[in-house]
Design an enzyme around this catalytic site. Structure first.
Site: not given
Ligand SMILES: NC(=O)c1ccc[n+]([C@@H]2O[C@H](COP(=O)([O-])OP(=O)(O)OC[C@H]3O[C@@H](n4cnc5c(N)ncnc54)[C@H](O)[C@@H]3O)[C@@H](O)[C@H]2O)c1
Length: 330
Positions: A11-12, A106, A138, A189, A246, A252, A254
């Site tokens: 997503s991010w 994070k 995101a 957090k 969050t 969120s 979490n």
């Molecule tokens: N989603 C948000 O709103 C948001 C906002 C700010 C920060 N973040 C942070 O960004 C980070 C990513 O969050 P997200 O929401 O994109 O998570 P997500 O759960 O959507 O990401 C999953 C993605 O991780 C990747 N992945 C899966 N298995 C993997 C592996 N073995 N090796 C490498 N990559 C792999 C793939 O691209 C998969 O789509 C997190 O640490 C989150 O805290 C998220």
């Protein structure tokens, strides 16, 4: 225009690709998952994780890490924190000397207690890391809703460069010279968000939520300052700001996991239902180790650990928090 490698297409990573594309930059997106890259290539949209957010025609999607890392002004590491070390290890040979890497995940690694920037610097010693975080879901960034975050580095020129690349009229970026404090706030957090979800799941109300947020930031700052973060950081966007979003947000994961546990689901059932990586679970354990190292009391995080890993009844955990010894607030 900058050339950007987006490492991680969840997503991010997808929301940031949309934002950077709108800022006029050219983005190459990498994922470890071939099906995900096929889906993105076909739809130019992450229909599973961020439906409705169309990416520009010039965005390149690849499973080839060398292609994603080569000849880039900036690499953005956006995989969930449990995959940061393994992904950085794979990137190492494709990263040039002095390459800027923006860490946007994070978490705090269990046992080593390393922040994600420390992990990246360890695995890719030729890189320079800037941290970017703050209250930023995101789903809202992808709709262009006004969002404010912080770019942090000990090198203020690097932080300013990242500020310039990401900043737009819907995405305001401040700078900070306390990336360590920022990352502690961002990781811890998530544990308090689990507690806020548990409280929601039990059916308690706004009074309890406000108490968890304010006592939660007190706990995060106490631990963060003891560990070496700057107190002011915990009162800013990456501390109280990220904690508020969050603990209150429907987005969120979490908090969602906490709600299920508060409603009586087991840890395993809750994780299965949320599907995504619930990073607060990992950070809960790391926080306990950090608190032990610095001799700091973290009663809320302690109760979250007891609920998650010892099967403690959530209502009993909140009752135990309420019945702690009498204290002065400050
Ligand atoms: N989603 C948000 O709103 C948001 C906002 C700010 C920060 N973040 C942070 O960004 C980070 C990513 O969050 P997200 O929401 O994109 O998570 P997500 O759960 O959507 O990401 C999953 C993605 O991780 C990747 N992945 C899966 N298995 C993997 C592996 N073995 N090796 C490498 N990559 C792999 C793939 O691209 C998969 O789509 C997190 O640490 C989150 O805290 C998220």
């Amino acid at each position: 225009m900058a050339e950007i490698g987006m490492i991680g297409a969840g997503s991010w990573g997808t929301a940031l690709t949309w934002l950077l594309g709108n800022n006029g930059h050219h983005v190459t997106v990498w994922s470890a998952i071939k099906d995900e890259i096929d889906l993105l290539n076909e739809n130019r949209e992450h229909t599973d994780k961020l439906p409705g957010v169309k990416l520009k025609d010039d965005v390149i999607f690849t499973t080839d890490l060398k292609e994603a890392c080569s000849n880039k002004d900036i690499l953005v590491l956006a995989v969930p924190s449990p995959f940061t070390r393994s992904t950085a290890k794979q990137m190492k040979d494709h990263v040039r000397y002095g390459q800027l890497i923006v860490s946007v995940a994070k978490g705090l690694e269990e046992d080593t207690l390393d922040t994600l920037s420390m992990i990246i610097e360890e695995e890719i010693p030729q890189s320079k890391v800037v941290v970017l975080c703050g209250p930023s879901h995101a789903e809202e960034v992808g709709k262009g809703m006004p969002t404010v975050v912080v770019a942090g580095s000990k090198d203020c020129q690097d932080a300013k460069y990242v500020q310039d690349i990401f900043m737009s009229d819907v995405f305001r970026v401040y700078t900070s010279d306390d990336p360590y404090g920022m990352q502690l706030g961002a990781a811890l957090k998530n544990v308090i968000a689990l507690a806020a979800g548990i409280e929601d799941g039990i059916g308690y109300g706004d009074n309890t939520k406000a108490a968890l947020i304010t006592r939660g930031i007190a706990e995060i700052s106490r631990l963060g300052v003891a560990a070496g973060g700057d107190e002011a950081t915990f009162h800013g966007l990456t501390g109280i700001g990220d904690l508020i979003v969050t603990c209150a947000s429907q987005h969120s994961r979490n908090r969602r996991a906490g709600i299920l546990i508060g409603q009586g689901k087991s840890y395993d059932e809750a994780m299965k239902e949320v599907k995504q990586v619930v990073e607060g679970v990992y950070s809960a354990k790391s926080a306990m180790q950090l608190a032990k190292k610095y001799h700091v009391e973290i009663p809320i995080i302690e109760q979250v650990n007891a609920i998650l890993f010892d099967g403690k009844d959530p209502k009993q955990a909140i009752n135990d928090l309420m019945c702690r010894d009498k204290k002065e607030e400050i």
